[in-house]
Design an enzyme around this catalytic site. Sequence first.
Site, PDB file in Angstrom:
ATOM      1  CB  SER A 139      -0.886   0.015   1.252  1.00 40.81           C
ATOM      2  OG  SER A 139      -1.514   1.269   1.439  1.00 40.81           O
ATOM      3  CE1 TYR A 152      -3.710  -2.489   5.457  1.00 41.35           C
ATOM      4  CE2 TYR A 152      -3.413  -0.113   5.173  1.00 41.35           C
ATOM      5  CZ  TYR A 152      -3.624  -1.379   4.629  1.00 41.35           C
ATOM      6  OH  TYR A 152      -3.714  -1.525   3.265  1.00 41.35           O
TER       7      TYR A 152
END
Length: 258
Positions: A139, A152
């Site tokens: 990401s 995360y």
Amino acid sequence: MSKIALITGASSGIGRALARYHASLGGDVIITARRGEALDALKSELEAAHKVTVTVIPLDLGAAGGAAKLYEAVKATGIRVDYLINNAGFGGHGAFLDRDLTDDLNMIRLNVEALVSLCHLFGKDMVAAGGGKILNVSSTAAHMPGPLQATYFATKAYVSSFSQALAEELKGQGVTVTALEPGYVVTEFAAVADLEGTKLIAQKGATAEAAAKVGYDAMIAGKLTVINDKPLAFMLGWIMPFMPHRMRLNMVRKMQEK
């Protein structure tokens, strides 16, 4: 002979789009996720549309020993995996101390531990076979700390760092490793991560299909990393690194606030 891809987290989002794209190119696929019914539906769709062979392995990759169970299940089929696509993962919104610690530890287990385990298990097989490709879905979160999604963001930083190091180690052995670092993509990820109502998802996100194609094509080309959004890639590469750390942290936090 068609290349066979193993895709984790294939029941929805980028994983499902990756399975569709690979199958559209004539490749057989092994798909895995927890939701067996969704996998069966995808199997029927892909086999009817593209005349490929789809093997379904319903499994909770985030459970203890999940990666080893998946590896054993794949080996039991006798199928050799040419492309390993590690897509399975999840996020979670909220201040770290307010979140259930078990949820964050489970996130680490799936986002990091399972991915590392599969790279080790299937990577060895690829080297022994003389070739293969690995795509790890990371990401743009990998490029910065993420207040209100601290765990995360940290898992994705690990994924991108690990992927690049592994790529260098495997250089010259016929195996490439690529990290796909997408920006916001419109999938069920936001709802599962409780991100609705944040500025992050108020922006127009990419489709899962577009992000999947960028990542898959980069894997085939053997690239180290790829970001699907060019303006975002420019900002991450040429603007954010020169911002004061506190300013960058504050900016990211505001994107996560509701």
